[in-house]
Structure formats: C-alpha cells, structure tokens
Scaffold this active site. Structure first.
Site, short mmCIF file in Angstrom:
data_model
loop_
_atom_site.label_atom_id
_atom_site.label_comp_id
_atom_site.label_asym_id
_atom_site.label_seq_id
_atom_site.Cartn_x
_atom_site.Cartn_y
_atom_site.Cartn_z
N MET A 338 35.68 -14.06 49.61
CA MET A 338 35.46 -15.55 49.49
C MET A 338 37.04 -16.36 49.19
O MET A 338 37.21 -17.26 50.02
CB MET A 338 34.86 -16.00 48.03
CG MET A 338 33.42 -15.35 48.24
SD MET A 338 32.51 -16.40 49.49
CE MET A 338 32.49 -17.95 48.83
N ASP A 357 46.82 -13.09 43.95
CA ASP A 357 46.06 -11.83 43.56
C ASP A 357 46.91 -10.97 42.46
O ASP A 357 48.03 -11.36 42.40
CB ASP A 357 45.43 -11.01 44.55
CG ASP A 357 44.02 -10.64 44.31
OD1 ASP A 357 43.73 -9.91 43.20
OD2 ASP A 357 43.07 -10.69 45.24
N VAL A 414 37.67 -15.37 41.80
CA VAL A 414 37.69 -14.02 41.13
C VAL A 414 36.45 -13.82 40.81
O VAL A 414 35.32 -14.21 40.61
CB VAL A 414 38.58 -13.93 40.11
CG1 VAL A 414 40.16 -14.56 40.22
CG2 VAL A 414 38.34 -15.15 38.69
N GLU A 416 33.06 -12.34 39.01
CA GLU A 416 32.05 -13.28 38.16
C GLU A 416 31.83 -12.75 36.62
O GLU A 416 30.55 -12.19 36.49
CB GLU A 416 30.83 -13.41 39.14
CG GLU A 416 30.64 -14.14 40.31
CD GLU A 416 30.79 -15.52 39.97
OE1 GLU A 416 29.50 -16.29 39.70
OE2 GLU A 416 31.80 -16.29 40.03
N LYS A 421 37.62 -14.84 34.20
CA LYS A 421 37.83 -16.41 34.65
C LYS A 421 38.37 -17.16 33.62
O LYS A 421 39.45 -17.76 34.03
CB LYS A 421 36.47 -16.81 34.96
CG LYS A 421 36.00 -16.55 36.14
CD LYS A 421 34.71 -17.31 36.73
CE LYS A 421 33.97 -16.91 37.76
NZ LYS A 421 34.72 -16.85 39.10
N SER A 443 29.68 -18.74 41.59
CA SER A 443 28.01 -19.00 42.15
C SER A 443 26.94 -18.71 41.05
O SER A 443 26.00 -19.31 41.24
CB SER A 443 27.89 -18.08 43.10
OG SER A 443 27.87 -16.71 42.78
N HIS A 464 31.96 -24.84 44.80
CA HIS A 464 31.12 -23.67 45.42
C HIS A 464 31.14 -23.45 46.73
O HIS A 464 30.35 -24.22 47.34
CB HIS A 464 29.69 -23.73 44.48
CG HIS A 464 28.69 -22.47 45.02
ND1 HIS A 464 27.27 -22.60 44.97
CD2 HIS A 464 29.03 -21.19 45.22
CE1 HIS A 464 26.92 -21.50 45.38
NE2 HIS A 464 27.99 -20.56 45.38
#
Length: 735
Positions: A338, A357, A414, A416, A421, A443, A464
């Site tokens: 993503m 990252d 990153v 879920e 987060k 999401s 999103h």
C-alpha cells in the site's frame, strides 16, 4: 454572424477556419449556444461563394470532451414537465424533436454542398467526435494526449448524434460494436489504421493539412452519400453478416447481463441502421437515443458518474474558508504494497516523496515498485525513460524519521495494529513541524481511537486508499472527532492532486465502503453454507451487475483478512455481532485447509502455477456438507440478496451520519467496490426502486433469511412519507 464560442475567418484561398474556443472554460463542450453558432457557420460557408470549404479546430489544449450532459438532464426534466402539462404524446414528440437536434445539425453540415474538415489535437470524444465524423476529412495530431472515441456507454447513454451509423460505415462491424460497447478512447495511429480518421500529423501542421485537403477536394462528399457505397463488413443479411450478429448478441449478453439498456440500443441501432439509407438510419438511431435518455439507468449514471463525480473532484466537500494548500512534499511511512502504491501516485502527481520504513532495504524495495510500474508503462509505449527517471528522482527512501522534516503531509501505511501505529504517530510528530497534517491509511481501525495517541488531534485525519492504489479511483477521507478544517482541506487538496475522487465520511468501524462490501462478501459466504452451488453464487453476483462474484472478490482481498475482521468484531462487539456460519466457513478455509486466497494460489478458487484459468475448489462441498439442487435455487432472489445487503448497509451508514451526502454514497459505491453501475450507486438503487418497495423487499428477505435484512428506521420513515435520499438532500440544500 454573432459568434461567442467560435472565431471565424477565411483566407485568400477560400478556406475558412472555425476555431472553437469557449470563453471561461478550460474545455470546449457542446451546449445549445454552441449548436446555434455552428448552425450559423454552416449557413455562412454555404452562402459565401468565395468559400470552398471550412476547417473546424479548437483554440484550447484539447478539441472537446463532447456534450454538456447537464443539457441532456434538462431535456429529461422538460419531458416530465410537458407530460404533466400537455400529456404524454405531446411530451414524447417534443422530447424526440429536441433530442434529435444535434444529429440533424451534423447531417446538415455533411450535406450542405461544401466540405468540412476537422483538425484535432487532444481529446475529441462523444458528441465532439460525432461532429468530426460528419466532416468529410479528419486529421489528428500525433501527440500522446490525442484520443478519439465515443465513451457515452460509461454514463448510460450511447452515441446519439450519428455515431452509431457513421462509425459502423467506416469500420468493420465487429470492431465498431466493440469500440462503442467499451467506450474506448483510440490513439492517433490505430484511429487512422481503422479508418476513423484520415491522417496523422504533427500538432503544428494539422490545420494546414486540413486546409490543403480542402483545397484539393472542393467537391468532397461522405462515402455513404456516394452511389454504390458498400458497407465494410457487407450486408447484414449475408453469409458474412451472419458471422457477426449471432456472436455480437452473445457477447452483449455475456458482458452486460442485459443490465445496460444503452448497450442493447447500440446493438439494435447498428443492426437496423445498416439495412437502411443513412437518413433513415439516423432517424432510427435518434429514436433509440430518445428512448435511452428517458431510462432511469441513464439518469442515474449521468448523475453519479458525471455530475456528482465532477462536483466531488472539484471539492464539493472542501471547507471554503481554508485557502488552497501549497503541497510540495509528502511523507509516507510504510513501504509495503500500500505504501509503495501511495508513493507512486504521489510522485506521479509531481510531488516530492519521502518513503520511510524500518530499514533502508525495505524503503528501497518500496521505491522499486514505482520503477516496475513505470517500466511497464514504457513497455506499452505510454511513458518514456525520461519520465521514469524524473519520477524516481522525486522519491527519497529512508529509514530515518528525521527525513520527514519539511513535509506538508505525512501518511502512514503500516501494519493494522494500534500499538504499531501509535509508535509511528509519536515518531512522526517528533520529526515534523506543528503544521504538518497526519493521515492514516487504516482500513479497519477507527480514526478517533488512533487520534487519541496524537499530540495534534486537529491535524489528524484518515486517508483510506483502496488496493491496488495505482488503479483504484476512490479515496475515503475520514473525519475523527477532533479533526480540523485545515486537515480536511489538505487531505482533499492532496486527493485532487493525485487525480483521485474523494468521499468524506465520519468515523465508524469499517467506515463506509468496507461495511458495504463486507456485507457482499458475507452474503456470498452464507449462501455457500446454505448449500447453494458456488458457481451459481458467482453467476448471481455478475448478473446483478457486480464486477466479480463475492467468492472471487474474497480471494482477491484475502480470506485470512476476512477471518481476522470477523474475529476482531467478535472480540470487540460480542458473539452476536457476527454470523457463526460465516465464522465456521472462514475458519475451515484458513486454519484447517490453509486457503488464504489468490496470494497463495488457494482460496475459494484454485489458481494454477502456470497462470491458466482459475477453477472453483472442489473441497468446498466437504466444508458445506450439503448441496441444493440447482433447479431449486431462485437466481433472481440471489441477485436481490447480493445487492440489497449492500444498499441496506449504505442506508444504515447514512442514518448513522457516517455518510452525509447521497452523492458520496453513490460515487463511492461504484468506483470503490463496483456496486452495479447501471443503478447509479447504493442509494440511487433504493431511490429508483422507491423506499416503500425497497422496505417491502427487505422484509420479505428478512422473513426468509434472517434479521440482517430488516430495514432500518430511516427507510421505514421514508417508505411512509414517500421521501427519497436525493429529494431530502435537495430540500436540505435549499433550506
């Protein structure tokens, strides 16, 4: 002549030039005023003996996008008004006459006795391309931006100003049908090779090329107006014709499932028109066009896919008092699938990107995804090596959060997990300035909960994206409880910059799109557990108008992700919040059989190593246990269940205030998860059926299949009052 939208001049050789250049618009469109002025130009060319012919060209970067579809909406409104005032017959005749005016104008142009030539640069689509088809000569620029085509099918219409008849007399019938069915935009060389245009020339030379042709061909007429004209594919009723029409009808059924009246009208207009002289053929086309223009499918698709989408793309939900954002640099944390996709579309928009990252190798791998995407474009001739170099130069991979300094916007993509987060949010806020907006691409996790870990909740917003980012047009912009107007404005400006369509939703579990599409997947799962053959479930989804069946879709989004969401819902909301049959199916698929979906080539389908056609997994029968005989399955009810479950969920999100604008619900449902485009979207689906009829259908399904189909209070109230979603929204806007 009194011209506002055209400049008209004639040279010493007797060649006139009409330059279409509408004031105050970036793109020329066909309006009643343009039609009136074009009529004047035709008369002037005919009346002046010194003029041998006329070139029509554009004074803008593109020729024209076609007709102003709001003009066609106005025709529908006029019909409804006249039907009430003067009766159906008067209204129908008036509607037919008005809807045919453009076709008659173009026929007047091509039979006026003097030739016209179209010099085309940029896009020339719809009614504008039909104008060029009425000209005796067409030359297009060799520029990469130049495209010609008839995309009306994409908004529920079909070419109604001569397009079906002229294209079918220029190209092989099968190619003409395919072009119109798909709404294809054709590049310069293929357009010339197929006979749609006569010549391709450098942009600077197209007008002179057209002039030279007119000087050399002062008596030119259209091929179909010449004695002895033969159709490219021969007569309809001939051995060659019978090789075309039976397969064409079958392809129409396969591709549309008879959901799109405009596609059927194209087939009928071409089939009937090719058996007639051109003037009668054009009249046949006009009758079909008038019929299609009055359909609910055309009205709904024009409203959602043209009017509403334009309004949303132009910032219909943007806070007006916030000045335009000066976006230059965007940070993206998380260089996985993503994040890498977000980096690509951001860099493609000309913005600088910092891609973060955990280590430089992972960040570099994310950047390599952009390299792959542009390289694919180069291989297809859609980009150049210099374009790839420029795009990659805008992406800076890093493992150091300090590199985010100076970013106007940072988006996290990153894993879920709220803890992961929260760590990212803290690290980003420590590195950026107090005015930087923070966007989360979650999401599934509520934005308000994530924002609680932020030191600047006013600057925190959900952005999103849908997968794959580079292909999906929709972005859900999610408001947390404390999100400020500046964050909303920045998010909408960013989405506009990357050429995607935003919908603004309020925070809730699953937001809007995932709640609706989750219901589609669940209904497919429950049908399977009822013993309905999986092939019938998949067929019902496609016949209802969805792009793929629910089982195919679940394979694409990953079955283990679906199970994870079900488990999380059960843990947070209790066992009554989930369906045990769905949980059993997903648990068996993932934990017992290791079937995760397309990603490991094993899901509801088997995916061969060599890339052959996928096949439904035979082992599904063992999980389900029993199987209903196909003849006992009501296919119409399957289709109803798959659409109603999504539309009902949309109505619930509207009642809860998650979605606050019917335009966003409809546009989001079509471009986000492919909800039956012919319907106009989830809420248009209900409005077109009528709230009372929809509630009655929900109650019928609830009796047969459970409480999940029980209509909500808002729908019950609307059923009693006769209200509609769009009617209520219009009243609210006026108030």
């Amino acid at each position: 002549m009194n011209l506002t939208n055209f400049r008209f001049e004639a040279d010493s050789d007797g060649i006139a030039t009409a330059t279409w250049d509408m004031p105050g618009r970036s793109m020329n469109v066909i309006t009643p005023e343009v039609m009136g002025e074009l009529d004047q130009i035709i008369d002037a060319v005919v009346a002046d003996e010194a003029i041998k012919g006329c070139v029509i060209t554009s004074g803008k970067e593109s020729f024209s996008g076609g007709a102003d579809l709001t003009m066609l909406q106005g025709l529908r409104d006029l019909y409804v008004k006249l039907a009430k005032e003067k009766g159906e017959q008067v209204a129908l005749q008036s509607f037919f006459d008005e809807s045919r005016k453009l076709s008659l104008l173009y026929r007047k142009l091509e039979t006026c006795g003097k030739p016209f030539a179209a010099a085309i640069h940029g896009v020339c689509l719809g009614g504008a391309f039909e104008l060029s088809l009425a000209c005796q000569y067409r030359v297009v620029s060799d520029d990469a931006s130049t495209r010609v085509g008839l995309p009306e099918i994409k908004v529920g219409l079909f070419p109604g100003a001569g397009g079906t008849q002229r294209v079918a007399r220029l190209m092989q019938t099968g190619d003409a049908l395919q072009m119109m069915f798909k709404g294809e935009q054709v590049k310069p060389l293929p357009a010339r090779n197929s006979g749609l245009v006569h010549a391709v020339a450098p942009r600077a030379d197209i007008v002179q090329n057209a002039r030279d042709w007119l000087k050399a061909n002062p008596q030119a007429t259209q091929p179909w107006d010449q004695k002895g004209f033969k159709l490219p594919s021969g007569k309809v009723h001939s051995p060659a014709g019978m090789q075309i029409w039976p397969p064409a009808s079958a392809i129409y059924r396969r591709e549309t499932n008879d959901n799109y009246p405009a596609a059927r009208a194209i087939l009928s207009a071409v089939y009937e028109g090719l058996q007639l002289p051109i003037d009668l053929a054009l009249k046949v086309e006009s009758r079909y066009f008038a019929k299609i223009l009055r359909t609910k499918e055309a009205a709904s698709m024009i409203r959602s896919l043209f009017v509403s989408m334009q309004e949303l793309n132009k910032g219909a939900r943007r806070p007006a008092e916030v000045p335009p954002s000066k976006l230059k640099k965007v940070g993206i944390v998380g260089a996985g699938f993503m994040g890498a996709g977000i980096a690509y579309v951001t860099a493609l928009a000309g913005l600088d990107v910092v891609l973060i990252d955990r280590d430089i190798e992972a960040a570099e791998k994310g950047k390599a995804y952009s390299h792959k995407l542009v390289s694919d474009q180069i291989m297809k001739g859609r980009a150049k090596t210099a374009d790839r170099d420029a795009l990659l130069a805008r992406i800076t991979p890093s493992a150091d959060y300090a590199a985010l300094k100076g970013c106007d916007l940072v988006i996290e993509a990153v894993f879920e997990d709220p803890k992961v987060k929260a760590e990212v949010i803290a690290a980003v806020e420590a590195a950026v300035g107090p005015k930087t907006i923070f966007g989360s691409n979650t999401s599934t996790l509520p934005i308000t909960g994530l924002a609680q870990t932020s030191q600047r909740p006013k600057n925190f917003i959900g952005i999103h994206f849908f997968s794959p980012v580079e292909k999906m047009l929709l972005v859900e912009v999610i408001m947390a409880k404390k999100t400020g107007d500046k964050a909303l404005a920045m998010a909408l400006d960013y989405v506009r910059a990357i050429k995607k369509t935003p919908i603004v939703v309020n925070d809730a579990r699953g937001f809007y799109a995932n709640r609706c599409v989750g219901n589609y997947l669940r209904e497919g799962h429950l049908m399977l557990m009822e013993g309905i053959p999986p092939a019938m479930i998949e067929a019902a989804g496609k016949q209802a108008g969805m792009p793929v069946g629910p089982l195919s879709l679940n394979d694409e989004v990953a079955i283990d992700l679906a199970l994870k969401i079900v488990k999380a819902t059960k843990a947070q909301l209790g066992p009554e919040a989930i369906d045990p049959a769905q949980e059993k199916l997903l648990t068996e698929m993932v934990e017992t059989h290791g079937r995760l979906g397309r990603k490991n080539r094993k899901g509801f389908y088997d995916y061969p190593e060599g890339g052959g056609p996928k096949r439904l997994w035979p082992g599904l029968a063992d999980i389900v246990g029993g199987r209903l005989a196909p003849e006992l399955v009501d296919m119409e009810e399957l289709q109803q269940r798959l659409l109603v479950t999504q539309a009902l969920e949309a109505a619930k999100t509207y009642e809860e205030g998650v979605v606050t604008d019917p335009r966003e619900a409809d546009v989001g449902s079509i471009i986000g998860f492919g909800f039956a485009p012919y319907s106009g979207g989830t809420l248009s689906f209900i409005d077109n059926m009528g709230a009372a009829a929809f509630v009655k259908l929900c109650e019928k399904l609830a009796k047969r299949h459970g409480e999940r189909f029980k209509p909500n209070r808002l729908l019950k109230r609307m059923a009693k009052t006769g209200e509609s979603f769009y009617g209520a929204a219009e009243k609210k806007a006026v108030a």
